[in-house]
Design a protein around this motif. Structure first.
Motif, PDB file in Angstrom:
ATOM      1  N   LEU A 114     -52.928 -54.581 -64.125  1.00 55.78           N
ATOM      2  CA  LEU A 114     -54.149 -54.101 -63.474  1.00 55.78           C
ATOM      3  C   LEU A 114     -55.306 -55.050 -63.727  1.00 55.78           C
ATOM      4  O   LEU A 114     -56.111 -55.328 -62.820  1.00 55.78           O
ATOM      5  N   ASN A 132     -47.561 -45.295 -63.095  1.00 58.20           N
ATOM      6  CA  ASN A 132     -48.860 -45.909 -63.367  1.00 58.20           C
ATOM      7  C   ASN A 132     -49.121 -47.099 -62.454  1.00 58.20           C
ATOM      8  O   ASN A 132     -50.258 -47.318 -62.022  1.00 58.20           O
ATOM      9  N   TYR A 133     -48.078 -47.882 -62.179  1.00 55.13           N
ATOM     10  CA  TYR A 133     -48.249 -49.056 -61.321  1.00 55.13           C
ATOM     11  C   TYR A 133     -48.681 -48.641 -59.917  1.00 55.13           C
ATOM     12  O   TYR A 133     -49.689 -49.126 -59.382  1.00 55.13           O
ATOM     13  N   THR A 158     -52.177 -46.698 -59.840  1.00 62.09           N
ATOM     14  CA  THR A 158     -53.413 -47.479 -59.818  1.00 62.09           C
ATOM     15  C   THR A 158     -53.794 -47.880 -58.395  1.00 62.09           C
ATOM     16  O   THR A 158     -54.978 -47.918 -58.050  1.00 62.09           O
ATOM     17  N   THR A 189     -61.584 -51.486 -64.438  1.00 61.39           N
ATOM     18  CA  THR A 189     -60.242 -51.627 -65.009  1.00 61.39           C
ATOM     19  C   THR A 189     -60.120 -50.835 -66.303  1.00 61.39           C
ATOM     20  O   THR A 189     -59.136 -50.121 -66.525  1.00 61.39           O
ATOM     21  N   THR A 195     -59.808 -47.202 -65.603  1.00 60.12           N
ATOM     22  CA  THR A 195     -58.504 -46.854 -65.044  1.00 60.12           C
ATOM     23  C   THR A 195     -57.416 -46.903 -66.108  1.00 60.12           C
ATOM     24  O   THR A 195     -56.510 -46.055 -66.126  1.00 60.12           O
ATOM     25  N   MET A 238     -54.815 -44.005 -67.447  1.00 63.35           N
ATOM     26  CA  MET A 238     -53.383 -44.134 -67.742  1.00 63.35           C
ATOM     27  C   MET A 238     -53.052 -43.545 -69.109  1.00 63.35           C
ATOM     28  O   MET A 238     -52.096 -42.776 -69.272  1.00 63.35           O
TER      29      MET A 238
END
Length: 444
Positions: free
Chosen positions: A59, A372-373, A376, A404, A407, A411
């Motif tokens: 990210l 999570n990937y 985002t 970032t 975010t 996570m």
């Protein structure tokens, strides 16, 4: 760029060493019995921790391309606002510490995950057909991610190249390592050819007679790339999601295939290296700790210093378009490999001792790395597009890094409580159900 997850499909309590459990006996191949998904007790914690670090780092690498035109990822002048990075030191810091290194970790883990999955499948009499189906499902996820959410998807690329890696699963671990390393070095040599535009446009080599027309064509190529970015940007800013989607389908549909070809000589070798390292016991601390620490720090330091030197070359070239692209594609593969392997070694060695609340949340983020990937990208869709918060093109580099951090905090906030109650992350569960064509219980 971003990076697909190598979500573990099942791991023994300790990884195999040498060839003992890494071989793929022919007698297992004819059977069609499917393997079962991984149990919690069978996980290798170092894989989860490394995967958690990687998904957060990816990210960091991708945030500029989420919030600014895609070429701003490498080329600061593509920012729609002042980039907030006087001197370019934030660009250099990201280039040295993050760019390519997290993708390298992910790719190595993806290769390890492929073999880990097949080890359990073979042990139950299954075949590579199950792995091929699993990759096909991943390809569908990747294409949906690419068309519906974000241009920078790499799941589809991992799936496409993963189909080729299937042919290498029955090699010995040594053969996988030697071929993977050799192919990576060959690819690094090939990628140096892509630095030609830099030498032609930003050094004295392009000032000879007859080169003016070629230099003009390359300058026009930059204008074309930036203009294409602005078409995409205008659709995002206006909130015209349907138009943005139509543009993706009509103009950018070939990107997954293009990326698979462009990064093939990096991605497949790293997958093979990941397979071999898993089989050698690298991720389960089967190697001598002192050597792991020594070689890990050597890889990080040497790769970091070389990356810094490359970054300074780009700075000296005023972060020109072709200089930046040469740095990412042509000059950094070998430093990137050194740092990725070095980071992996250090995380394997040190992460077992990290048992605090933060470390446990990092592991949880790694266990839910697939969710999570893609998650985002969903978050950034709502943050950036004009029909939602509409921040695309509005944030400079420091502000994007702040986003970032928020975010990543999200996570870490959701992953552990979710996994305390449920067996898998949401997309991990869906991928397993589709892979085995069976509905697995989600709640613990």
């Amino acid at each position: 760029m971003t990076n697909a997850t190598a979500t573990s499909a099942g791991a023994p309590p300790h990884a195999p060493t040498g060839e003992a459990r890494g071989t793929t006996p022919d007698q297992f191949e004819p059977s069609s019995q499917a393997a079962a998904p991984v149990r919690a007790a069978d996980r290798i914690n170092s894989l989860d921790f490394i995967r958690g670090i990687a998904v957060m780092g990816i990210l960091v690498a991708n945030i500029v391309a989420f919030g600014q035109p895609f070429n701003a990822y490498t080329y600061p002048e593509a920012f729609m606002v002042d980039d907030g990075d006087p001197g370019g030191w934030l660009w250099i810091g990201q280039f040295v510490l993050v760019d390519g290194k997290m993708r390298g970790l992910f790719t190595i883990l993806f290769g390890a995950g492929m073999y880990l999955f097949m080890e359990r499948t073979w042990a139950r009499g299954g075949t590579r057909g199950l792995q091929a189906w699993r990759l096909f499902v991943l390809l569908l996820f990747g294409l949906a991610h690419f068309f519906l959410l974000w241009l920078g998807d790499i799941l589809a690329m991992y799936a496409i190249i993963g189909f080729l890696a299937l042919a290498c699963l029955r090699w010995t671990a040594r053969a996988q390592f030697v071929v993977g390393l050799g192919a990576y070095f060959f690819g690094a040599l090939v990628y140096t050819l892509f630095s030609f535009p830099y030498f032609l446009t930003q050094t004295s080599l392009g000032e000879g007679e007859g080169m003016a027309e070629t230099r003009a064509e390359m300058a026009a190529g930059i204008d074309t790339a930036l203009a294409d970015d602005l078409v995409d940007a205008d659709l995002i800013i206006s909130g015209n999601y349907a138009g943005w989607l139509a543009h993706r389908v009509s103009e950018d549909w070939y990107f997954p295939l293009f990326n698979s070809g462009m990064f093939f000589l990096e991605t497949l070798p790293l997958m093979l290296i990941g397979m071999s390292l898993y089989r050698f016991g690298f991720f389960s601390s089967a190697f001598d700790r002192t050597r792991m620490v020594r070689w890990g720090w050597a890889g990080v330091i040497v790769g970091g210093v070389l990356s810094l030197l490359i970054g300074l070359i780009v700075k000296d070239a005023d972060f020109g378009y072709w200089a930046a692209n040469a740095a990412f594609l042509s000059w950094s593969p070998l430093p990137r490999l050194a740092m990725a392997l070095g980071l992996a070694a250090l995380l394997v060695v040190y992460s077992p001792a990290w048992t605090g609340w933060l470390a446990e949340r990092v592991r949880a983020a790694g266990r839910a790395a697939f969710t999570n990937y893609i998650g985002t990208s969903v978050v950034m869709l709502f943050v950036m597009h004009g029909w939602a918060l509409g921040l695309f093109g509005e944030l400079n580099r420091p502000q994007l890094y702040l986003l970032t951090a928020l975010t990543i905090g999200l996570m870490l906030l959701w992953s552990k409580p979710w996994l305390d109650r449920y067996r898998y992350g949401p997309l991990e569960w869906l991928w397993r159900c589709l892979t085995y064509r069976k509905l697995f219980p989600l709640r613990r």
